[in-house]
Motif scaffolding. Structure first.
Motif, short mmCIF file in Angstrom:
data_model
loop_
_atom_site.label_atom_id
_atom_site.label_comp_id
_atom_site.label_asym_id
_atom_site.label_seq_id
_atom_site.Cartn_x
_atom_site.Cartn_y
_atom_site.Cartn_z
N VAL A 124 0.86 -1.34 0.06
CA VAL A 124 0.04 0.20 0.07
C VAL A 124 0.83 1.30 -0.06
CG1 VAL A 124 -1.67 1.12 1.44
CG2 VAL A 124 -2.16 -1.15 1.00
N VAL A 125 1.90 1.23 0.75
CA VAL A 125 2.76 2.35 0.97
C VAL A 125 3.51 2.77 -0.41
CG1 VAL A 125 4.81 3.32 2.10
CG2 VAL A 125 2.97 2.53 3.49
N ALA A 126 4.20 1.51 -0.92
CA ALA A 126 4.57 1.50 -2.14
C ALA A 126 3.86 2.13 -3.30
CB ALA A 126 5.18 0.22 -2.50
N ARG A 127 2.52 1.77 -3.37
CA ARG A 127 1.69 2.14 -4.40
C ARG A 127 1.18 3.65 -4.31
NH1 ARG A 127 -2.22 -3.16 -4.73
NH2 ARG A 127 -1.11 -4.28 -6.32
N ILE A 128 1.08 3.84 -2.98
CA ILE A 128 0.86 5.66 -2.87
C ILE A 128 2.01 6.35 -3.02
CG2 ILE A 128 0.15 7.13 -0.79
CD1 ILE A 128 -1.26 4.94 0.39
N SER A 129 3.27 5.88 -2.66
CA SER A 129 4.37 6.76 -3.06
C SER A 129 4.53 6.69 -4.36
CB SER A 129 5.67 5.94 -2.49
OG SER A 129 5.39 6.02 -1.10
N LEU A 130 4.33 5.75 -5.31
CA LEU A 130 4.52 5.49 -6.82
C LEU A 130 3.61 6.67 -7.21
CD1 LEU A 130 5.72 4.21 -9.20
CD2 LEU A 130 3.93 2.71 -9.17
N ASP A 131 2.20 6.79 -6.83
CA ASP A 131 1.36 7.65 -7.38
C ASP A 131 1.75 9.24 -7.19
OD1 ASP A 131 -0.35 5.84 -8.27
OD2 ASP A 131 -1.66 5.77 -6.28
N VAL A 132 2.34 9.45 -6.05
CA VAL A 132 2.78 10.68 -5.78
C VAL A 132 4.00 10.98 -6.66
CG1 VAL A 132 4.35 12.09 -4.10
CG2 VAL A 132 2.28 10.72 -3.48
N LEU A 133 5.03 10.00 -7.02
CA LEU A 133 5.97 10.16 -7.80
C LEU A 133 5.49 10.66 -9.23
CD1 LEU A 133 8.51 7.45 -6.62
CD2 LEU A 133 8.80 10.17 -6.36
N ARG A 134 4.54 9.67 -9.50
CA ARG A 134 3.97 9.86 -11.38
C ARG A 134 3.20 11.30 -11.29
NH1 ARG A 134 1.85 3.78 -11.78
NH2 ARG A 134 3.79 2.80 -12.73
N THR A 135 2.80 11.72 -10.27
CA THR A 135 2.28 13.06 -10.47
C THR A 135 3.20 14.25 -10.32
OG1 THR A 135 0.22 12.43 -8.79
CG2 THR A 135 0.48 14.83 -8.93
N ARG A 136 4.26 13.94 -9.69
CA ARG A 136 5.38 14.92 -9.61
C ARG A 136 6.03 15.09 -10.75
NH1 ARG A 136 9.26 13.49 -4.54
NH2 ARG A 136 8.01 14.23 -2.75
N ILE A 189 2.91 -4.66 -8.30
CA ILE A 189 2.55 -3.36 -7.84
C ILE A 189 2.60 -2.43 -9.17
CG2 ILE A 189 3.55 -1.26 -6.46
CD1 ILE A 189 4.47 -3.34 -4.38
N LEU A 190 3.64 -2.80 -10.18
CA LEU A 190 4.01 -2.04 -11.08
C LEU A 190 3.10 -2.33 -12.22
CD1 LEU A 190 7.57 -1.93 -10.94
CD2 LEU A 190 6.32 0.07 -10.56
N GLY A 191 2.30 -3.39 -12.08
CA GLY A 191 1.56 -4.09 -13.39
C GLY A 191 2.41 -4.46 -14.20
N ARG A 192 3.70 -5.14 -13.92
CA ARG A 192 4.71 -5.74 -14.84
C ARG A 192 4.90 -7.11 -14.55
NH1 ARG A 192 8.63 -0.75 -16.97
NH2 ARG A 192 6.97 0.67 -16.74
N SER A 193 5.87 -7.82 -15.42
CA SER A 193 6.18 -9.00 -15.09
C SER A 193 7.35 -9.16 -14.08
CB SER A 193 6.65 -9.70 -16.42
OG SER A 193 7.84 -9.19 -17.11
N THR A 194 7.73 -10.31 -13.58
CA THR A 194 8.64 -10.39 -12.67
C THR A 194 9.98 -9.84 -13.40
OG1 THR A 194 7.45 -11.96 -11.36
CG2 THR A 194 9.66 -11.80 -11.06
N ASP A 195 10.18 -10.33 -14.47
CA ASP A 195 11.43 -10.24 -15.11
C ASP A 195 11.62 -8.66 -15.61
OD1 ASP A 195 12.13 -12.68 -15.22
OD2 ASP A 195 11.48 -13.23 -17.33
N ALA A 196 10.42 -7.87 -15.74
CA ALA A 196 10.44 -6.68 -15.96
C ALA A 196 10.91 -5.83 -14.74
CB ALA A 196 9.16 -6.23 -16.60
#
Length: 290
Positions: A62-74, A144-151
């Protein structure tokens, strides 16, 4: 926060969650990190905890996803508001390579790491922070990123290469100085092609101005603005900024014009942080011109 088993369990995780958010959001993010942790608590309080098998893992996600949203907004608005006080810059004279250099730089690795993290793309930062600093498995990072493990592994690997700039291997200080000096010389000459050669294609320039912080992304845009900046200064001096190679520039009247810090990875500049706000420069403990 009421004293319930859920609240107590959350409090036991608070420091770790704050550390995750702080490293995700960067060196100017004390308040933002607290906001992210508080939002995580609000989401937990609305969640049926019977459905959570691993509370620590759930909260980290949850913390990672919220932080990711903040970074993408920035990144989308390319402007970040900073606190009114100067960031945690420690500026010392750079007298050139010395035998004790690595020991001195090692003291600032923590600050330098945050500077490097701020040069990473949001997905790279998340993959590196969660895996390398908090041992989150790549399959969870991928979700969390919506990507594969390899990605996710590739993102962390790319970030790791950039972060290696903070490890200060033998001779690295001299090499970084040479790259920065070449960049400054090319700026003064207006050598656009040389500037592009020295800048990473995804370089990030963060400029702290009197009206806020402006972020410029990409080698072409950064190179285009380098010559005008060089033309406005009369004198400059090499310094170390949190252990990173940097430079102070002064106007003709001797007042500081700017402090710049450079992150150099694999022979190219990946991030430049600049303070040009006169009020903040005046509050910094800066050496004077020669």
């Amino acid at each position: 926060m009421s004293s319930t088993p859920m609240a107590e369990a959350f409090e036991s995780q608070r420091d770790r969650l704050r550390a995750v958010a702080y490293r995700m959001l960067g060196s100017h993010a004390d308040a933002d990190a607290e906001d992210v942790v508080q939002e995580a608590w609000l989401r937990l309080s609305r969640q049926d905890t019977a459905t959570i098998d691993n509370l620590a893992g759930w909260l980290t996600t949850v913390v990672a996803r919220i932080s990711l949203d903040v970074l993408r907004t920035r990144r989308a608005r390319t402007e970040v508001l900073l606190d009114d006080q100067p960031p945690g810059f420690v500026v010392t004279l750079d007298e050139g390579p010395a035998p004790e250099e690595d020991a001195v730089l090692a003291d600032s690795v923590g600050l330098a790491l945050l500077v490097v993290l701020e040069s990473l793309r949001p997905s790279e930062r998340l993959a590196f922070v969660l895996h390398d600093l908090f041992a989150v498995p790549f399959d969870e990072i991928g979700k969390i990123l919506g990507r594969s493990t390899d990605a996710a592994k590739m993102l962390a690997s790319r970030a790791r290469r950039k972060v290696r700039a903070t490890e200060h291997p033998a001779g690295a200080g001299r090499e970084r100085r040479e790259v920065v000096q070449a960049f400054l010389a090319a700026s003064r000459r207006g050598d656009f092609e040389e500037l592009l050669r020295l800048l990473d294609p995804e370089v990030k320039l963060t400029v702290d101005t009197p009206t806020g912080v402006v972020v410029v992304l990409g080698a072409t845009k950064v190179a285009a603005g380098a010559r005008p900046a060089a033309d406005t200064t009369a004198l400059s001096r090499s310094v170390l900024v949190n252990g990173l190679p940097g430079v102070i520039a002064w106007r003709e009247d001797g007042t500081p014009f700017s402090v710049l810090a450079f992150t150099v990875t694999d022979g190219r500049i990946t991030a430049i942080t600049a303070i040009v706000d006169p009020a903040k420069l005046a509050r910094m403990d800066l050496p004077g011109p020669v």
